[in-house]
Design an enzyme around this catalytic site. Structure first.
Site, mmCIF file in Angstrom:
data_model
loop_
_atom_site.group_PDB
_atom_site.id
_atom_site.type_symbol
_atom_site.label_atom_id
_atom_site.label_comp_id
_atom_site.label_asym_id
_atom_site.label_seq_id
_atom_site.Cartn_x
_atom_site.Cartn_y
_atom_site.Cartn_z
ATOM 1 N N THR A 116 40.141 37.759 31.608
ATOM 2 C CA THR A 116 39.247 38.722 32.272
ATOM 3 C C THR A 116 39.883 40.117 32.369
ATOM 4 O O THR A 116 40.119 40.613 33.470
ATOM 5 C CB THR A 116 38.862 38.244 33.686
ATOM 6 O OG1 THR A 116 40.062 38.152 34.494
ATOM 7 C CG2 THR A 116 38.167 36.902 33.671
ATOM 8 N N GLU A 133 42.966 47.191 29.904
ATOM 9 C CA GLU A 133 43.826 46.036 29.627
ATOM 10 C C GLU A 133 43.498 45.407 28.266
ATOM 11 O O GLU A 133 44.396 44.994 27.522
ATOM 12 C CB GLU A 133 43.694 45.011 30.760
ATOM 13 C CG GLU A 133 44.338 45.514 32.039
ATOM 14 C CD GLU A 133 43.774 44.898 33.309
ATOM 15 O OE1 GLU A 133 44.353 45.155 34.380
ATOM 16 O OE2 GLU A 133 42.746 44.179 33.252
ATOM 17 N N ASP A 151 40.251 39.962 41.898
ATOM 18 C CA ASP A 151 40.708 38.594 42.200
ATOM 19 C C ASP A 151 39.513 37.690 42.521
ATOM 20 O O ASP A 151 39.466 36.532 42.102
ATOM 21 C CB ASP A 151 41.683 38.614 43.379
ATOM 22 C CG ASP A 151 42.805 39.626 43.167
ATOM 23 O OD1 ASP A 151 43.312 39.717 42.039
ATOM 24 O OD2 ASP A 151 43.159 40.346 44.124
#
Length: 306
Positions: A142, A147, A229
């Site tokens: 994810t 990223e 998260d």
């Protein structure tokens, strides 16, 4: 059937990030959660002050050895998030490798937290570990746009380039890739951010197929901590409940986020008072208050199948 998750993330005494953000919602949805706290801080680092301890790679290994000695190191899922130490991240990879040998059907959900908006907020030495050791072990990955670009060495400006990047990430190992947020243009205008998902499937006849979805998500004008998260935890839960339907899993994940964030911003603005910006304490996620939405989210954002 009991489903057990090992979650290796940070812990805060006050508020919701890391394991505090992931554990309660997973438990609400029926998962047993074993947590290893990579750090124990008083609160998240967005406050003016924070204090606490950081777990070393050796201490992580000691905890894992204890679980192993009692022969209770059998997991259906592993979930990991923020890590800023190279030896710790390598130890995590070693533990997951061992757990996958014990249970080949274990699913590893990895949020490769490295940075956002062009800025790395972990040491650069972590990138090759994520690339070479961690991503190949992950079943579900994810990353945000930055990223994903770091992991592949490619930039995305268009949906086509984003799909190519997701395909490159699939080639590293993960069957499911969700780009949690991108700066791609939304057909609904600037007030929306775009998320994309891709899932490789093996059909009953042995052929391969791929599901791809796109979601245009309304932006909220505030900085929340712990939402990534929560996203990874909810994607774990909803892909478990909808193993063949990425669209449904992502819609439920994003809708849980929507409900939690909306409740949080409403509360924070009330607490701050008219014309004032809420402080970090007021912006802590309203997790317990959102229990009903976590269990059965009203779908607020529909995914488009690409």
């Amino acid at each position: 059937m009991e489903c057990r998750v090992l979650s290796i993330q940070s812990h805060v005494v006050r508020g919701y990030v890391g394991n505090k953000s992931a554990t309660f919602p997973l438990q609400v949805l029926g998962f047993e959660v074993d947590s290893i706290n990579s750090v124990q801080f008083s609160n998240h680092t967005g406050y003016a002050h924070w204090k606490g301890q950081v777990l070393t790679a050796e201490e992580l290994n000691v905890l894992y050895e204890g679980i192993k000695l009692n022969n209770v190191n059998h997991y259906d899922y592993v979930l990991t998030g923020y890590s800023r130490d190279a030896s710790f991240l390598e130890m995590v990879a070693d533990i997951i490798l061992e757990l996958k040998k014990a249970n080949p059907s274990l699913v590893y959900v990895c949020d490769p937290v490295m940075g956002d908006h062009g800025v790395m907020y972990v040491p650069e030495v972590l990138l090759p570990i994520y690339k070479d050791k961690v991503a190949p072990l992950a079943n579900v990955l994810t990353p945000n746009q930055f990223e994903a670009e770091l992991l592949t060495g490619r930039k995305m400006k268009t949906e086509k380039e984003a799909i190519e990047i997701m395909d490159l990430l699939h080639q590293m190992g993960p069957e499911t890739v969700v780009l949690t947020s991108t700066d791609l243009p939304s057909k609904h205008g600037d007030q929306f951010l775009v998320a994309l998902g891709s899932k490789k499937m093996v059909n009953p006849d042995g052929t391969n197929s791929i599901q791809r979805i796109r979601m245009d998500i309304p932006k909220v004008d505030a900085v929340f901590v712990g939402t990534g998260d929560l996203f990874a935890a909810m994607l774990l839960a909803w892909t478990h409940h909808h193993p063949k339907d990425l669209k449904a899993a992502c819609e439920k994940t994003v809708s849980v986020m929507h409900h939690v964030i909306k409740r949080t911003i409403t509360y924070a603005n009330e607490m701050a008072g008219p014309g004032k910006r809420p402080n970090p304490a007021q912006l802590e996620l309203r997790m317990v208050q959102s229990k009903a939405d976590i269990e059965d989210p009203v779908i607020m954002v529909e995914a488009t199948v690409l």
